[in-house]
Design an enzyme around this catalytic site. Sequence first.
Site, PDB file in Angstrom:
ATOM      1  N   ARG A  49       0.233   5.168  -4.039  1.00 16.36           N
ATOM      2  CA  ARG A  49       1.210   4.121  -4.380  1.00 16.36           C
ATOM      3  C   ARG A  49       2.608   4.430  -3.823  1.00 16.36           C
ATOM      4  NH1 ARG A  49       2.092  -0.028  -8.509  1.00 16.36           N
ATOM      5  NH2 ARG A  49       4.106   0.250  -9.533  1.00 16.36           N
ATOM      6  N   ILE A  75       6.950  -4.630  -6.910  1.00 21.48           N
ATOM      7  CA  ILE A  75       5.560  -4.159  -6.918  1.00 21.48           C
ATOM      8  C   ILE A  75       5.188  -4.083  -8.395  1.00 21.48           C
ATOM      9  CG2 ILE A  75       6.372  -1.742  -6.746  1.00 21.48           C
ATOM     10  CD1 ILE A  75       3.785  -0.948  -5.432  1.00 21.48           C
ATOM     11  N   SER A  76       4.011  -4.628  -8.771  1.00 29.27           N
ATOM     12  CA  SER A  76       3.629  -4.708 -10.183  1.00 29.27           C
ATOM     13  C   SER A  76       3.389  -3.328 -10.786  1.00 29.27           C
ATOM     14  CB  SER A  76       2.350  -5.525 -10.331  1.00 29.27           C
ATOM     15  OG  SER A  76       2.512  -6.795  -9.762  1.00 29.27           O
ATOM     16  N   GLN A  77       3.490  -3.292 -12.114  1.00 25.78           N
ATOM     17  CA  GLN A  77       3.142  -2.100 -12.896  1.00 25.78           C
ATOM     18  C   GLN A  77       1.687  -1.695 -12.555  1.00 25.78           C
ATOM     19  OE1 GLN A  77       2.938  -3.357 -16.920  1.00 25.78           O
ATOM     20  NE2 GLN A  77       2.665  -1.309 -17.782  1.00 25.78           N
ATOM     21  N   PRO A  78       1.408  -0.403 -12.415  1.00 25.91           N
ATOM     22  CA  PRO A  78       0.050   0.030 -12.038  1.00 25.91           C
ATOM     23  C   PRO A  78      -1.046  -0.557 -12.940  1.00 25.91           C
ATOM     24  CG  PRO A  78       1.548   1.900 -11.996  1.00 25.91           C
ATOM     25  CD  PRO A  78       2.333   0.742 -12.526  1.00 25.91           C
TER      26      PRO A  78
END
Length: 229
Positions: A49, A75-78
């Site tokens: 990431r 970028i979205s939360q994992p």
Amino acid sequence: MPQKKDSDIIKVMNDERYAVLRERMVREQIETRGISDRRVLAAMRAIPRHVFVPEAVRDSAYEDRPLPIGEGQTISQPYIVALMTELLDVGPEDRVLEIGAGSGYQAAILGRIASHVVSVERLPGIAEGAREHLASLGMTNVEVVVGDGTAGWPAGAPYDAIIITAAAPDIPRPLPDQLREGGRLVAPVGEDRVIQTLVRLEKAGGELSLRSCGGVCFVPLIGEYGWHD
Ligand code: SAH
């Protein structure tokens, strides 16, 4: 033997440190919250990431939150990436369409599992960044294209799965037609600019069945069949 440069040694040390943080991310943020699809977990373990985030926030790449990637996008939360990927039920033969390439991270996770991914991005500069990130990992089955994804990407249709990673008041009208029979679509939907509902559509027997999967928070999907601004 050529001497390794200091910068190479630092890169190896950083890669090892990031690998430890990535393993911790998968265990503490994703497995404990109930994600169990082994393909999804393997992809989250495999894709680095930190390659997808700007240098200024690289050390936060494995934290439990979204991060800025420039031009007001995130970028979205994992966990949300893992959840949406699990809801899509992607298999190794599948062709996937993503709307909102952003950093390219979600596309990379999908590309690790599926046979082919097309990801549409509205902003050319962001799309170029996503292409660079994917190329640096040698991923050749993920294609980033520039356009208004609210119209889908008819050239590659029909898709086994469609994921939208920006939020619109409703599912853009052209998209369900680009799903094949048995296909799945996952998207954040709602009139609210801050909190939306994650929905999952499945096409079976020509009918669409819809399920709500909780609250999420995404940047707006801007285009002909999304928000207009
Ligand atoms: N999936 C991304 C995060 C997406 S952020 C990742 O893994 O990093 C949402 C992205 O959707 C932004 O880059 C934004 O520019 C893009 N976007 C917004 N409206 C769009 C549209 N109509 N078509 C394609 N992309 C769009």
